[in-house]
Design a protein around this motif. Structure first.
Motif, short mmCIF file in Angstrom:
data_model
loop_
_atom_site.label_atom_id
_atom_site.label_comp_id
_atom_site.label_asym_id
_atom_site.label_seq_id
_atom_site.Cartn_x
_atom_site.Cartn_y
_atom_site.Cartn_z
N VAL A 1 12.46 -9.28 0.34
CA VAL A 1 11.29 -9.00 1.16
C VAL A 1 10.08 -8.72 0.28
CG1 VAL A 1 10.29 -7.35 2.81
CG2 VAL A 1 12.62 -8.18 3.13
N GLY A 2 10.29 -7.95 -0.79
CA GLY A 2 9.18 -7.64 -1.69
C GLY A 2 8.58 -8.89 -2.31
N THR A 3 9.41 -9.83 -2.70
CA THR A 3 8.92 -11.07 -3.31
C THR A 3 8.11 -11.89 -2.31
OG1 THR A 3 10.81 -11.12 -4.82
CG2 THR A 3 9.61 -13.18 -4.49
N VAL A 4 8.66 -12.07 -1.11
CA VAL A 4 7.94 -12.84 -0.08
C VAL A 4 6.63 -12.15 0.28
CG1 VAL A 4 8.03 -13.59 2.33
CG2 VAL A 4 10.03 -13.88 0.85
N LEU A 5 6.64 -10.85 0.43
CA LEU A 5 5.43 -10.12 0.81
C LEU A 5 4.38 -10.22 -0.29
CD1 LEU A 5 4.30 -8.39 3.10
CD2 LEU A 5 5.18 -6.37 1.91
N HIS A 6 4.80 -10.17 -1.55
CA HIS A 6 3.85 -10.26 -2.66
C HIS A 6 3.23 -11.66 -2.73
CE1 HIS A 6 1.93 -9.15 -6.37
NE2 HIS A 6 2.52 -10.14 -7.03
N LEU A 7 4.01 -12.68 -2.37
CA LEU A 7 3.45 -14.03 -2.34
C LEU A 7 2.40 -14.17 -1.25
CD1 LEU A 7 6.70 -16.15 -2.87
CD2 LEU A 7 4.87 -15.74 -4.53
N LEU A 8 2.61 -13.50 -0.13
CA LEU A 8 1.65 -13.57 0.97
C LEU A 8 0.45 -12.65 0.73
CD1 LEU A 8 4.12 -13.54 4.00
CD2 LEU A 8 2.86 -15.50 3.11
N LEU A 9 0.69 -11.51 0.06
CA LEU A 9 -0.38 -10.54 -0.21
C LEU A 9 -0.44 -10.30 -1.71
CD1 LEU A 9 0.49 -7.96 2.63
CD2 LEU A 9 -1.21 -9.81 2.74
N PRO A 10 -0.95 -11.24 -2.48
CA PRO A 10 -0.92 -11.10 -3.95
C PRO A 10 -1.73 -9.92 -4.47
CG PRO A 10 -2.25 -13.00 -3.28
CD PRO A 10 -1.55 -12.52 -2.06
N ALA A 11 -2.66 -9.43 -3.68
CA ALA A 11 -3.46 -8.29 -4.13
C ALA A 11 -2.67 -6.98 -4.11
CB ALA A 11 -4.71 -8.15 -3.25
N VAL A 12 -1.58 -6.95 -3.37
CA VAL A 12 -0.75 -5.74 -3.28
C VAL A 12 0.23 -5.72 -4.46
CG1 VAL A 12 0.87 -4.44 -1.87
CG2 VAL A 12 -0.96 -5.75 -0.78
N PRO A 13 0.32 -4.62 -5.19
CA PRO A 13 1.25 -4.56 -6.32
C PRO A 13 2.69 -4.88 -5.90
CG PRO A 13 -0.23 -2.69 -6.35
CD PRO A 13 -0.47 -3.40 -5.06
N TYR A 14 3.39 -5.57 -6.78
CA TYR A 14 4.77 -5.99 -6.46
C TYR A 14 5.66 -4.78 -6.17
CZ TYR A 14 9.31 -8.28 -6.95
OH TYR A 14 10.58 -8.74 -6.72
N ALA A 15 5.46 -3.69 -6.90
CA ALA A 15 6.31 -2.51 -6.69
C ALA A 15 6.16 -1.97 -5.28
CB ALA A 15 5.96 -1.43 -7.71
N LEU A 16 4.94 -2.00 -4.74
CA LEU A 16 4.75 -1.51 -3.37
C LEU A 16 5.36 -2.48 -2.36
CD1 LEU A 16 1.17 0.04 -3.29
CD2 LEU A 16 3.35 1.18 -2.89
N CYS A 17 5.34 -3.77 -2.67
CA CYS A 17 6.00 -4.73 -1.78
C CYS A 17 7.50 -4.48 -1.75
CB CYS A 17 5.70 -6.16 -2.25
SG CYS A 17 3.96 -6.63 -2.09
N VAL A 18 8.07 -4.17 -2.91
CA VAL A 18 9.49 -3.83 -2.97
C VAL A 18 9.75 -2.53 -2.21
CG1 VAL A 18 11.41 -3.22 -4.49
CG2 VAL A 18 9.88 -5.09 -5.12
N ALA A 19 8.79 -1.61 -2.27
CA ALA A 19 8.94 -0.35 -1.52
C ALA A 19 9.07 -0.64 -0.03
CB ALA A 19 7.75 0.56 -1.78
N LEU A 20 8.25 -1.55 0.50
CA LEU A 20 8.40 -1.90 1.91
C LEU A 20 9.74 -2.58 2.15
CD1 LEU A 20 7.09 -2.09 4.76
CD2 LEU A 20 6.57 -4.45 4.17
#
Length: 521
Positions: A98-117
Motif C-alpha cells: 500500500v505504501g508503494t502504491v500510495l507513494h506512486l500516486l502522491l510522490p510529494a508525500v514521504p515514502y515512510a508516511l505512505c508505509v505508515a498508512l
C-alpha cells in the motif's frame, strides 16, 4: 445530561440494529456501520469524535481479552505457523504494498508516511473477523486461523506504524533501532502478559465470591494494558497472552458459579461493545468528509487504488504462504495441503474495523512533514466501510459457492459421547470409592445420573424424532412452568415473602437452562 442521553441513544440504536440484523439473518456489523453512515448526516444525530485512546485503551482490550479467553490454546498452537504468517508477514507485506502504491500516486508525500498508512489499513479487525466467521459457520480450523490472526496482527501494525512515523519525522531509525523497538513491544508484551496472568490466576483461585471473580475479570484487560503501554510494550500482545493463559486454565481457576456468572457478564459486555464499535465507525463519516479538502477526483482514484491493493495483496500473500511451506515433506505429512477453497476464503475474509480508524486518527499533526492527514484518515475510513460491506456481505456467498466443507457434527457428537463415557466411568469410580456409609438410595440415584449423561450423549447419534432425553427435557420444562406458577401465586397471595420466590425461581431457572441444550438438540 446531554452526554448521558447520547450514550443511551447510541446503546439503544446498537441493540435495536443488532436485533434487526439477527431477525433478517443479516450480519450485525454491516447493518450497524450502514446505520451509522445514515445517522451521521441527520441534523439531530450526535456528533461523536472517536478518540484513539478510547479505542486502543478502552474498547479494544476487553474485546481482545474475551476473544483470547475463548480461543483454544491447543488449536492456536497447532495453527501457529499460518497465524504468524498472516499476523506478521502479511501485515508487513500489505503495509509496504500500500505504501508503494500510495507513494506512486502522491510522490510529494514521504515514502515512510505512505508505509505508515499501509500499516494503519493492513490488519483485519478482531471483532469483524469473529462476528462474521462464526456467524456464517465456517470450519473450526479456518475460524481459528482468522481469529488468531486478528488477535496478533494489531501489535505488528502498531509497531510498524510507530517506526514509520519516527522515520518520517526525521528520527534516526536503523536496523538496531527497529530490532530494539520490536523486541521491546513483543517481548515486553509477552513478559507483562505472562506475569499478569500468573498473578490474576492466583487471585482467581483464592477468590470464592462469584461477584468479586467477575469484577476481577472485568478489570484484568485494563490492569494489563495500562502498564504495558506505559513502558512502550505492546498492550495488545500482553492482553492476548494473559487471555490465552487464563482461558486455558479457567476450569481450575474459578468455581462453577463464578464461571457461569463471568461468562454471562462477558456475553453482554461483548454484545454491547461490538455493537457500539461498528455504530461509532459509521458515525464518523460526517466529520471525516467535512475535514477533507482534497479534490474529489483525486480522492476517488487514490481510494480505489488503496482498496484494490489491499485486496490483491492479501491474495498474493495467502496462496504462496499456504502451499509453499508444504513443499517440505515433513510439513506436508503433518498438515496436508488444503483445497483451494480454504485459502480463497481466508483471502476474502479481510474485513477492517475500528482499530484501523483509531490508528489513522492517531497519525501525528506535524509541521515537520507536510502530508494530507485528512486524506489518510478518509482512506482508512473508506477501507473499513468497503471491506466490511463488500467482503463481509459476500463472504457467506463465497463460502457457499466454493463449497467449503463444514465441520462434521456427527464426528463432534461421536467424540463428545466417547469422552462423556470415560468421564461418567471416572465419576462412577469416584462414587464407589466414597459410597461407604452413604444411604443406598442416594448412591443408586447418583449412579442413574451418571448413566443418564452417557445415554444422552449417545442418543444424539441416533436418528430418532425425539430421544428419551429430549422427551425428558420437554416434559420437565412443562413441570417447571407449573412449579413457577404455584410460587408466583403464593407470593401474590402473601403466603411467602419475595425472597423465598427469588430463591425458588433461581433454582428453577438453573435447572431449565440445563435442559435447553437437551431440547434444542
Amino acid at each position: 445530561m446531554d452526554g448521558l442521553g447520547e450514550i443511551i441513544a447510541l446503546v439503544g440504536i446498537s441493540v435495536i440494529g443488532t436485533a434487526f440484523a439477527r431477525k433478517l439473518g443479516l450480519l450485525a456489523p454491516i447493518v450497524l456501520v450502514i446505520a451509522g453512515l445514515g445517522l451521521s448526516f441527520l441534523p439531530f444525530a450526535p456528533e461523536v469524535h472517536l478518540e484513539p485512546e478510547m479505542v486502543l485503551i478502552g474498547i479494544l482490550p476487553p474485546l481482545l481479552y474475551v476473544a483470547a479467553i475463548e480461543m483454544s490454546v491447543p488449536a492456536f498452537r497447532f495453527n501457529l505457523r499460518p497465524i504468524l504468517l498472516l499476523a506478521i508477514g502479511l501485515v508487513i507485506f500489505t503495509a509496504f504494498a500500500v505504501g508503494t502504491v500510495l507513494h506512486l500516486l502522491l510522490p510529494a508525500v514521504p515514502y515512510a508516511l505512505c508505509v505508515a498508512l499501509g500499516a494503519v489499513v493492513a490488519p483485519p479487525d478482531a471483532v469483524a473477523a469473529t462476528a462474521v466467521a462464526r456467524r456464517i459457520g465456517l470450519p473450526r480450523r479456518l475460524v481459528t486461523i482468522l481469529e488468531g490472526e486478528s488477535l496478533v496482527n494489531d501489535a505488528t501494525a502498531l509497531v510498524l506504524l510507530r517506526v514509520s512515523v519516527s522515520a518520517a519525522t526525521g528520527a534516526a531509525v536503523g536496523f538496531m533501532d527497529v530490532t530494539v523497538d520490536v523486541a521491546l513491544a513483543a517481548g515486553g508484551g509477552i513478559l507483562i502478559g505472562g506475569a499478569a496472568a500468573l498473578v490474576i490466576a492466583y487471585l482467581h483461585r483464592r477468590i470464592k465470591e462469584p461477584l468479586v471473580d467477575t469484577a476481577l475479570s472485568l478489570l484484568t484487560p485494563f490492569v494489563i494494558v495500562l502498564p504495558a503501554e506505559a513502558v512502550h510494550a505492546s498492550g495488545v500482545v500482553a492482553v492476548v497472552v494473559a487471555g490465552l493463559y487464563i482461558g486455558h486454565r479457567m476450569p481450575t481457576l474459578m468455581s462453577a458459579a463464578s464461571r457461569l456468572q463471568t461468562d454471562g457478564f462477558w456475553r453482554i459486555a461483548r454484545f454491547l461493545l461490538e455493537g457500539m464499535v461498528f455504530l461509532l465507525v459509521g458515525l464518523q463519516l460526517r466529520e471525516i468528509v467535512r475535514d477533507l479538502d482534497t479534490p474529489w477526483t483525486e480522492v476517488v482514484w487514490v481510494t480505489a487504488a488503496v482498496v484494490l491493493t489491499l485486496l490483491v495483496a492479501r491474495f498474493a500473500w495467502v496462496f504462496p504462504a499456504t502451499y509453499a511451506a508444504r513443499l517440505v515433506p515433513k510439513m506436508r505429512q503433518r498438515d496436508p495441503s488444503p483445497t483451494l477453497s480454504m485459502p480463497t476464503v481466508i483471502s476474502w475474509a479481510g474485513m477492517r474495523g475500528v482499530v484501523t480508524l483509531a490508528a489513522a486518527l492517531a497519525l501525528p499533526e506535524t509541521s515537520e512533514v507536510a502530508y494530507p492527514r485528512e486524506l489518510f484518515v478518509w482512506l482508512a475510513f473508506a477501507v473499513i466501510v468497503v471491506t466490511l460491506v463488500l467482503q463481509g456481505a459476500t463472504l457467506p456467498w463465497v463460502a457457499r459457492r466454493l463449497r467449503v466443507p463444514p465441520d462434521d457434527p456427527t464426528q463432534d457428537t461421536l467424540v463428545e459421547a466417547a469422552t462423556q463415557n470415560a468421564a461418567s466411568r471416572a465419576a462412577r469410580d469416584r462414587l464407589e470409592a466414597l459410597a461407604d456409609g452413604a444411604p443406598a438410595a442416594t448412591v443408586e440415584r447418583l449412579r442413574e445420573v451418571a448413566e443418564h449423561r452417557v445415554n444422552k450423549a449417545w442418543e444424539r447419534l441416533g436418528g430418532a424424532t425425539e430421544t428419551p432425553s429430549q422427551a425428558y427435557g420437554r416434559l420437565r420444562r412443562e413441570m417447571i412452568d407449573a412449579e413457577r406458577e404455584v410460587f408466583r401465586n403464593a407470593r401474590d397471595e402473601g403466603r411467602i415473602p419475595e425472597e423465598v420466590l427469588r430463591r425458588a425461581q433461581r433454582d428453577l431457572d438453573l435447572e431449565e437452562s440445563l435442559l435447553l441444550r437437551t431440547t434444542e438438540d
